[in-house]
Design an enzyme around this catalytic site. Structure first.
Site: not given
Ligand code: NAD
Length: 268
Positions: A159, A172, A176
């Protein structure tokens, strides 16, 4: 009917002629969103495809039917990718179905939004397990088969949050960023082989994962879903437009191709 079948079968034949066998792509999280679009793109190119992810049986059956209607072999393999043994079983079951795996797209992911002090420990563990650890476990399990067949493409869907942070997305962002590190480590360990590992770092793509966040933000602010949708994308994308799942599918297909054989450890 006969000619329609022949037309549908064309990509499979092309794939088989190019590589002397039909290539197999396993796309995780392919029951919705980006992963679904990628599975269809691989199938349209003549790859046999293994799909996996959560979803209702009738939806998965209908996805499989649509994929098979493209003239390729398609199977659903069930796995909760938060569990290491199920990641390994996913690879083994896919190998049992198809005899080989040429491409693994580690795409399954989840989001949880909360300030760090309120971030539930269990949510942290789940986000790390699915978005990062599962990619390690599938890679570890598939590498021996890729080495044996002297071909492999591992594509990690990271991402923009693998490169920069946003508030309230600690797990998150950590997962990532970690996934980009894993991508480089795998690329180094396979650097002298016909196996590559790369990552894609999309900005906002309009999928169920993002729709959920828009709905939550709209509710919190007391504005309409459509109003918040425009605001969310404009905050990060100067174009004011979402990336489309089809664009990501094209990038994935390219990284899986022979032309990308010396692209190693990169993040797009
Ligand atoms: P999505 O929610 O539409 O799809 C997620 C997929 O993961 C689904 O198929 C779901 O069934 C599967 N999944 C969820 N929990 C699972 C579990 N425990 N075990 C196995 N599978 C599970 O999301 P998406 O937007 O298509 O995202 C796909 C990937 O792209 C994710 O890794 C996400 O982090 C990443 N990404 C998305 C965006 C975006 O804007 N949508 C941007 C950057 C990166």
């Amino acid at each position: 009917m006969f000619s329609a079948t022949l037309i549908r079968s064309k990509p499979v034949v092309a794939n088989a002629i190019r590589f002397n066998h039909v290539k197999v792509a396993l796309v995780t999280g392919s029951t919705t969103g980006m992963g679904r679009a990628m599975a269809f793109r691989f199938a349209k190119e003549g790859y046999n495809v293994a799909i996996t992810g959560l979803g209702a049986k009738e939806d998965i059956d209908s996805e499989l039917k649509e994929l098979r209607d493209l003239g390729v072999k398609a199977e659903f393999v069930s796995a909760n990718l938060m569990k290491s043994d199920e990641c390994k079983a996913l690879i083994n079951d896919t190998l049992s179905h198809f005899g080989r795996i040429d491409v693994v797209v580690n795409n399954a992911g989840m989001q949880h939004v909360s300030p760090i002090e309120d971030f539930a420990d269990e949510k942290w563990d789940n986000v790390i397990a699915l978005n990062l650890s599962s990619c390690f476990h599938t890679t570890k399990a598939v590498l021996p088969a890729m080495r044996k067949q002297n071909f492999g493409r591992i594509i990690n869907i990271a991402s923009l949050h693998g490169l920069v942070a946003s508030v309230n997305k600690s797990a998150y962002v950590a997962a990532k960023h970690g996934l980009l590190g894993l991508t480089k480590a795998v690329a180094l360990e396979t650097a002298q082989e016909n196996i590559t590992c790369n990552a894609i770092c999309p900005g906002w793509v309009y999928t169920p994962l993002v729709a959920e966040q828009i709905a939550a933000r709209a509710k919190a602010k007391g504005v309409s879903f459509d109003e918040e949708k425009v605001r969310l994308v404009s905050e990060k994308h100067p174009s004011g437009r979402f990336v489309e799942v089809e664009d990501l599918a094209s990038m994935t297909l390219f990284l899986a191709s022979d032309s990308a054989k010396e692209i190693r450890g990169a993040s797009y």
